[in-house]
Design a protein around this motif. Sequence first.
Motif, PDB file in Angstrom:
ATOM      1  N   GLN A 140      65.584  79.801  90.132  1.00 23.94           N
ATOM      2  CA  GLN A 140      65.631  80.407  88.805  1.00 23.94           C
ATOM      3  C   GLN A 140      66.156  81.836  88.877  1.00 23.94           C
ATOM      4  N   LYS A 141      65.761  82.563  89.923  1.00 23.69           N
ATOM      5  CA  LYS A 141      66.267  83.932  90.091  1.00 23.69           C
ATOM      6  C   LYS A 141      67.775  83.910  90.276  1.00 23.69           C
ATOM      7  N   ARG A 142      68.264  82.951  91.083  1.00 24.69           N
ATOM      8  CA  ARG A 142      69.703  82.836  91.311  1.00 24.69           C
ATOM      9  C   ARG A 142      70.431  82.439  90.018  1.00 24.69           C
ATOM     10  N   ILE A 143      69.822  81.548  89.240  1.00 28.71           N
ATOM     11  CA  ILE A 143      70.417  81.150  87.958  1.00 28.71           C
ATOM     12  C   ILE A 143      70.565  82.362  87.044  1.00 28.71           C
ATOM     13  N   ASP A 144      69.534  83.178  86.981  1.00 28.92           N
ATOM     14  CA  ASP A 144      69.580  84.376  86.135  1.00 28.92           C
ATOM     15  C   ASP A 144      70.699  85.320  86.590  1.00 28.92           C
TER      16      ASP A 144
END
Length: 273
Positions: free
Chosen positions: A18-22
Amino acid sequence: MNNFKIDVSVDCILSQAQKRIDELQLVIEFLQKQLEKAPEGSLNGTSSHSQLQWQRIVGTKRFYLSSGNSKLIKALAQKKYNALLLEDFKRQRKALDKLINSYVPQNGEKTYMSMSERWRKQIVPLNIPDSEYADLWQSLRYKGKTIENTGFLTSKGECVRSKSEIIIADVLASLCIPYRYEFPHKMKNGDLSRCIDVYSDFTCLNIHTRKEFVWEHFGLMDDAEYARNAVAKIEMYQNNGYFLGDNLIFTMETHEKPLNSKIVRDLVKKYLI
């Protein structure tokens, strides 16, 4: 606490994904804005007599660009790069979205807890549930420093040494963080010549990562001698492998700037939940 020689680590894949998606989404939005501002058309390069010639293509039309059009050439080249990069990041985003929607973290706890208590009593689990781990960690018997009746009692009825320690203990308890008060840690002293018992104010457990943090509160930082000793103690912790934000938390106060319970709560949420 675990009878297996291996242990399944805490699964952080979804949070990392999720951090990478953001991060990707920010880059995607930036590239899209850059492409919107880019010049019309695309750039094509051909070799003629060992020299590279640039062409600008707009629809079905082609225009040769001379060296005097270097600014436009660079802008169109950047446009192509940004477009390729945008597609690559979109592919990454799509793959991670698929992972988020399909991946279910499992370290064995769900399987263990799905079985009846009678079955669980016959089993050595690969990973015991967080609640059981916390109970076992909290149940360890130890001998802390001798403390007389100070009159400072926590919500759990423990006798501590100051009002500030009441604040820390009560915040930890209210957020269900297991802790040990003045638990002895073996550490090398200041000149690293011998080991001593260091009774840290609080030793706390992050239940989900199963990582221990030492928490020291320095309550008289406007006293010069106390402040020097506090600095020496922090240095001793570092010499023994304890670093701020990794496995060490400390708070400070002075007479004019007392401990703020909101800061304590924020630190707990940052490192212990």
